[in-house]
Design an enzyme around this catalytic site. Structure first.
Site, PDB file in Angstrom:
ATOM      1  CE  LYS A   7      -8.759   3.759  -5.993  1.00 46.63           C
ATOM      2  NZ  LYS A   7      -8.150   4.048  -4.692  1.00 46.63           N
ATOM      3  CB  SER A  31      -5.380   2.075  -7.178  1.00 44.22           C
ATOM      4  OG  SER A  31      -6.633   1.464  -6.879  1.00 44.22           O
ATOM      5  CB  VAL A  32      -1.564  -1.754  -6.125  1.00 45.28           C
ATOM      6  CG1 VAL A  32      -1.174  -2.412  -7.423  1.00 45.28           C
ATOM      7  CG2 VAL A  32      -0.672  -0.548  -5.837  1.00 45.28           C
ATOM      8  CB  CYS A  35       1.312   1.234  -3.179  1.00 51.15           C
ATOM      9  SG  CYS A  35      -0.335   1.779  -2.651  1.00 51.15           S
TER      10      CYS A  35
END
Length: 330
Positions: free
Chosen positions: A136, A138-139, A67
């Site tokens: 979400k 997410s990272v 990411c």
């Protein structure tokens, strides 16, 4: 319920089942991709206000090398010398139907198990922090071990926290490094805004487009911005002023992935960085080869595997071997 659940979070009314499928895209009527806003927006402050104080080994950072947004935080963490203050855990670059997973689910080389809670997926940590969370998954995730909750999951916030919040705990030279200096902030903010919209996130608008019109609406601004940035970097080593700032870091994570994944996988193939943008290419390679924080936090195996394992774009999940090499020498 964790102690962190008492902290105020604002969540959009998203059906509960959507949170478990990270490959379902939220689209506008024109079928262009929309990025959901982060839900955890706390900060770390050295003063008396706020529940989060800068302390050694109180916080933990969850990331994926695949990411670009998570990699921003890794670069700043290393530049500021925070490695001994904020440990990290690396997730597998391959998502499953639940999302980002730890090595106990997918033992991909370089992936790690969750040392704090033995979680199987990042989703487990989100629900531990907020049992009713539907945003979400997410990272990066910056976790507070003391309050057992998420401090922040927005990379642009986290890099600014890392830039200044822990300075009192750092050696003089590391504390003096300022990636968001006051005199340059207006210029940095203005640059970040259009680079994010047209390039950092612009490649996703093109790559996840579901119609030809949406794809073209996303892809042309990508190259307009690359052309603009190439002119800005002519004869310069940095984007703003004559020093490294967060603007360079935010752009680097996209440019380093461009030829490797965005050019082919996201159909951003009007021009390549290595063949068509000599100034951008020089700038990228100089950061990578001369500043260890950029090279050390870049894992091309994770990057390519992460992107090409997205079945909704690449059903075979075959990962290309090129370009060769992943990055050229200076």
């Amino acid at each position: 319920m964790s102690t962190g659940s008492a902290l105020p979070h604002q969540h959009a009314a998203i059906p509960r089942e959507v949170q478990s499928d990270v490959h379902k895209l939220k689209a506008r009527p024109d079928e262009t991709r929309v990025r959901k806003l982060s839900a955890f927006k706390h900060t770390i402050t050295p003063g008396p206000e706020g529940p989060f104080k800068p302390e050694k080994d109180r916080y933990h950072l969850y990331v994926s090398y695949a990411c670009p947004y998570a990699t921003r935080t890794l670069i700043v963490r290393q530049l500021k010398g925070l490695e001994e203050i904020i440990p990290i855990t690396v997730l597998s670059p391959r998502m499953d139907e639940v999302g980002w997973c730890f090595a106990n689910v997918d033992p991909f080389p370089g992936a790690e198990v969750d040392p704090l809670h033995g979680a199987s997926h990042l989703k487990d940590l989100y629900l531990r922090a907020e049992p009713e969370y539907v945003g979400k998954l997410s990272v990066p995730v910056l976790w507070d071990k003391q309050q057992d909750t998420i401090v922040n999951n927005e990379s642009s916030d986290i890099i600014r926290v890392f830039n200044s919040a822990f300075n009192a705990l750092l050696p003089t030279d590391k504390a003096a490094l300022d990636l968001y200096p006051e005199p340059l902030r207006p210029e940095i903010d203005e640059l970040n805004a259009w680079v994010y919209d047209t390039l950092n996130y612009g490649v996703y608008k093109a790559g996840f487009a579901q119609t030809q019109a949406a794809y073209e609406a996303g892809v042309f601004p990508v190259f307009e911005s690359l052309d603009r940035l190439a002119k800005m970097l002519t004869g310069k080593d940095y984007l703003v002023g004559s020093r490294l700032t967060e603007a360079d870091i935010r752009l680097f994570v996209t440019i380093i992935r461009f030829d490797v994944v965005y050019y082919g996988h996201f159909k951003c193939n009007i021009r390549s960085i290595r063949s068509d943008y000599p100034e951008l290419h020089r700038w990228m390679r100089k950061l990578y080869w001369t500043v260890p924080a950029f090279k050390d936090t870049c894992d091309f195996q994770h990057i390519k595997t992460g992107y090409y394992s997205a079945a909704h774009i690449n059903p075979t999940k075959v990962t290309p071997v090129g370009p060769v090499p992943d990055i050229l020498p200076l």
